[in-house]
Motif scaffolding. Sequence first.
Motif, short mmCIF file in Angstrom:
data_model
loop_
_atom_site.label_atom_id
_atom_site.label_comp_id
_atom_site.label_asym_id
_atom_site.label_seq_id
_atom_site.Cartn_x
_atom_site.Cartn_y
_atom_site.Cartn_z
N ILE A 178 -33.04 27.07 -22.80
CA ILE A 178 -32.74 26.67 -21.56
C ILE A 178 -33.89 25.48 -21.43
O ILE A 178 -34.47 25.55 -21.67
N THR B 253 -35.53 23.47 -19.48
CA THR B 253 -36.23 23.46 -18.57
C THR B 253 -37.97 22.61 -19.75
O THR B 253 -37.48 21.62 -20.45
N TYR C 62 -44.51 33.02 -32.78
CA TYR C 62 -43.55 33.07 -31.05
C TYR C 62 -41.99 33.91 -31.36
O TYR C 62 -42.56 34.78 -30.54
N ILE D 120 -38.01 28.12 -16.43
CA ILE D 120 -37.30 29.29 -15.29
C ILE D 120 -37.99 30.31 -14.11
O ILE D 120 -37.43 31.07 -13.64
N ALA E 228 -50.61 28.06 -14.14
CA ALA E 228 -52.21 27.99 -14.86
C ALA E 228 -52.70 26.98 -13.99
O ALA E 228 -53.64 26.56 -14.15
N SER E 229 -52.04 25.58 -14.02
CA SER E 229 -52.91 24.47 -13.99
C SER E 229 -52.02 23.16 -13.68
O SER E 229 -52.37 22.23 -12.75
N SER E 230 -50.92 23.53 -13.24
CA SER E 230 -49.61 22.89 -12.29
C SER E 230 -49.49 22.86 -10.65
O SER E 230 -48.66 23.07 -10.32
N TYR F 261 -44.45 29.00 -26.03
CA TYR F 261 -44.14 28.36 -27.38
C TYR F 261 -44.23 26.93 -28.77
O TYR F 261 -44.22 26.28 -28.34
N GLY G 253 -40.69 22.90 -20.17
CA GLY G 253 -41.43 23.05 -21.71
C GLY G 253 -40.90 22.71 -22.82
O GLY G 253 -41.10 22.23 -24.08
N SER H 262 -44.46 27.81 -11.42
CA SER H 262 -44.53 26.09 -11.29
C SER H 262 -43.64 25.16 -11.28
O SER H 262 -43.03 23.89 -11.21
N LYS H 263 -42.70 25.63 -13.17
CA LYS H 263 -41.82 24.88 -13.00
C LYS H 263 -41.13 26.39 -13.95
O LYS H 263 -40.83 27.07 -14.34
N LYS I 42 -42.82 38.03 -29.11
CA LYS I 42 -40.91 37.76 -28.53
C LYS I 42 -40.53 39.27 -28.16
O LYS I 42 -40.59 40.45 -27.61
N ASN J 20 -43.26 35.60 -17.07
CA ASN J 20 -42.70 34.78 -17.03
C ASN J 20 -43.50 33.36 -18.27
O ASN J 20 -42.85 33.43 -19.13
N ASP K 294 -54.66 31.74 -14.85
CA ASP K 294 -54.55 31.56 -16.72
C ASP K 294 -54.33 33.29 -17.17
O ASP K 294 -55.12 33.88 -16.96
N VAL K 295 -52.86 33.17 -17.02
CA VAL K 295 -52.19 34.66 -17.58
C VAL K 295 -53.37 34.89 -18.59
O VAL K 295 -52.69 36.86 -19.12
N SER L 3 -38.20 37.92 -22.65
CA SER L 3 -38.56 37.57 -24.25
C SER L 3 -37.82 36.37 -24.17
O SER L 3 -37.62 35.52 -23.63
P1 NAP Z 1 -42.38 26.10 -19.05
O1 NAP Z 1 -41.00 25.28 -18.79
O2 NAP Z 1 -43.50 25.47 -19.85
O3 NAP Z 1 -43.00 26.33 -17.93
C1 NAP Z 1 -44.54 26.93 -18.48
C2 NAP Z 1 -44.24 27.97 -17.08
O4 NAP Z 1 -45.63 28.46 -17.28
C3 NAP Z 1 -45.65 26.72 -16.59
O5 NAP Z 1 -45.49 27.59 -14.90
C4 NAP Z 1 -46.78 27.33 -16.85
O6 NAP Z 1 -47.92 26.75 -15.98
C5 NAP Z 1 -47.12 28.36 -16.85
N1 NAP Z 1 -48.17 29.00 -17.63
C6 NAP Z 1 -47.59 28.49 -18.69
N2 NAP Z 1 -49.58 28.64 -19.54
C7 NAP Z 1 -49.57 29.82 -18.23
C8 NAP Z 1 -50.82 30.40 -18.14
N3 NAP Z 1 -51.85 30.79 -19.35
N4 NAP Z 1 -51.42 30.80 -17.62
C9 NAP Z 1 -50.04 31.39 -15.94
N5 NAP Z 1 -49.04 30.57 -16.40
C10 NAP Z 1 -48.95 30.05 -17.44
O7 NAP Z 1 -41.65 27.14 -19.66
P2 NAP Z 1 -40.16 27.33 -19.61
O8 NAP Z 1 -39.21 26.96 -20.84
O9 NAP Z 1 -39.77 28.22 -18.61
O10 NAP Z 1 -40.47 29.00 -19.91
C11 NAP Z 1 -40.87 29.97 -19.20
C12 NAP Z 1 -40.15 31.72 -20.32
O11 NAP Z 1 -39.43 31.60 -20.47
C13 NAP Z 1 -41.96 31.63 -21.36
O12 NAP Z 1 -42.20 33.09 -21.43
C14 NAP Z 1 -40.80 31.43 -22.74
O13 NAP Z 1 -40.95 31.87 -23.98
C15 NAP Z 1 -39.54 31.66 -22.25
N6 NAP Z 1 -38.24 31.41 -23.22
C16 NAP Z 1 -37.60 30.05 -22.48
C17 NAP Z 1 -36.30 30.00 -22.95
C18 NAP Z 1 -36.26 28.12 -23.37
O14 NAP Z 1 -35.70 27.97 -24.28
N7 NAP Z 1 -36.89 27.31 -22.50
C19 NAP Z 1 -36.22 30.57 -24.03
C20 NAP Z 1 -36.05 31.92 -23.75
C21 NAP Z 1 -37.41 31.85 -23.96
P3 NAP Z 1 -48.59 25.52 -16.02
O15 NAP Z 1 -47.64 24.30 -15.56
O16 NAP Z 1 -49.29 25.34 -14.54
O17 NAP Z 1 -49.49 25.30 -16.73
#
Ligand code: NAP
Length: 253
Positions: free
Chosen positions: A192, A194, A159, A23, A43-45, A100, A196, A20-21, A163, A96, A69-70, A145
Motif C-alpha cells: 500500500i 503510504t 516482520y 492506512i 506515537a510522535s506525529s 516494518y 511508511g 496520524s498517517k 504478521k 493498525n 506508544d502502543v 496484518s
Molecule cells: P506508516 O505510514 O508508517 O504509518 C504508521 C502509523 O503507525 C503512524 O501513524 C505512526 O505514528 C504509528 N506508529 C508507529 N509506531 C507506533 C507506536 N509505537 N505506537 C503508536 N503508533 C505508532 O505505516 P502504514 O504503511 O500505514 O502501515 C500501517 C499498518 O499496515 C502496519 O501495521 C503495517 O504493518 C501494515 N501494512 C502496511 C502495508 C504497506 O504496504 N504500507 C502492507 C501491509 C500491511 P507516528 O507517525 O506518530 O509514529
Amino acid sequence: MSTNNTKKLAGKVAVVTGASKGIGAAIAEHLAAEGASVVVNYASSKAGAEKIVSGINARGGKAIAVQADVARKADIERLFAETKKAFGQLDVLVNNAGIYEFLPLEQITAEHFHKQFDLNVLGLILATQEAIKQFASLSSVINISSVVSTSPAPGGSVYSATKAAVDAVTKSLAKELGARKIRVNSINPGMIETDGFRASGFAESDLRKQVEAQTPLGRIGQPQDVATVATFLASADSGWITGETFHVSGGFR
Ligand code: NAP
C-alpha cells in the motif's frame, strides 16, 4: 458515503492505533464519515494526527488525537482511559500501529526482533486487553496484518513472523471472545502506498515492480482500499463474520 440517517456507525466509538498517517489515517477518516466518534492515536506525529482530527471535525464528524506508544503498556492504559473520558464507551478497535523493517538473516538482532514484536504483536494484544474492558456486546476488533503473513518476502522474516502471529491471535481471540459477541478479524493488505512505504524506499523499488507484475489487478493499493474494508468489518454488515483474514491485495498471493 451514507446519509445522516443511514450512517452505519452512528453512535459508535472507535480507537484507531497509528492513525496520524497512512492506512490508519484513512481508516479513521472512513469510520468517522460513517458516523463513528474516533480516537486518532499516534506515537510522535502530533501535527499529522491533529490534521486528521481537524479534517474529520471540519466535515461534521467527531475525533480527538491521543498520543500513546502502543509498545508500552502504561501508554496503552492511558489511551483507553482517555477514550473513556472523552466518549464514555467503546465499540471498535482497529489495531493498525505497526512497523516494518527488513534485514537479511545475517544482520538480524534481538533489538530488530523485539522492536517489531513488541509493537506489532504484544502491543496489539495489550490494546485488545484494554479495549474489551470497555466493549459492549456486538463490538469489533480489526487487526491490520499483511499478505506477508502467508507470502513472506526475502529479508522480511521477522516482520512476516509478526504478521503470521497477528493472524493466529485473530483466530484465537475470535474463539475466545465470540461468546461475548465480540468479533475479531484481520485485514491482510498487499503493498500500500503510504508514508511508511515511501520512507522505506519501496516507491521506486524492484520489489514494487515485482508485486505489481504479480497482482491480477495490476497496481499496488491505496490506504482507502483498506479503509473501506475496515469500515465494513466495523459495522453490523459483517455481523456474522469473525476469525477471518481478509486479503486486500488486488489478488496478490
Ligand atoms: P506508516 O505510514 O508508517 O504509518 C504508521 C502509523 O503507525 C503512524 O501513524 C505512526 O505514528 C504509528 N506508529 C508507529 N509506531 C507506533 C507506536 N509505537 N505506537 C503508536 N503508533 C505508532 O505505516 P502504514 O504503511 O500505514 O502501515 C500501517 C499498518 O499496515 C502496519 O501495521 C503495517 O504493518 C501494515 N501494512 C502496511 C502495508 C504497506 O504496504 N504500507 C502492507 C501491509 C500491511 P507516528 O507517525 O506518530 O509514529
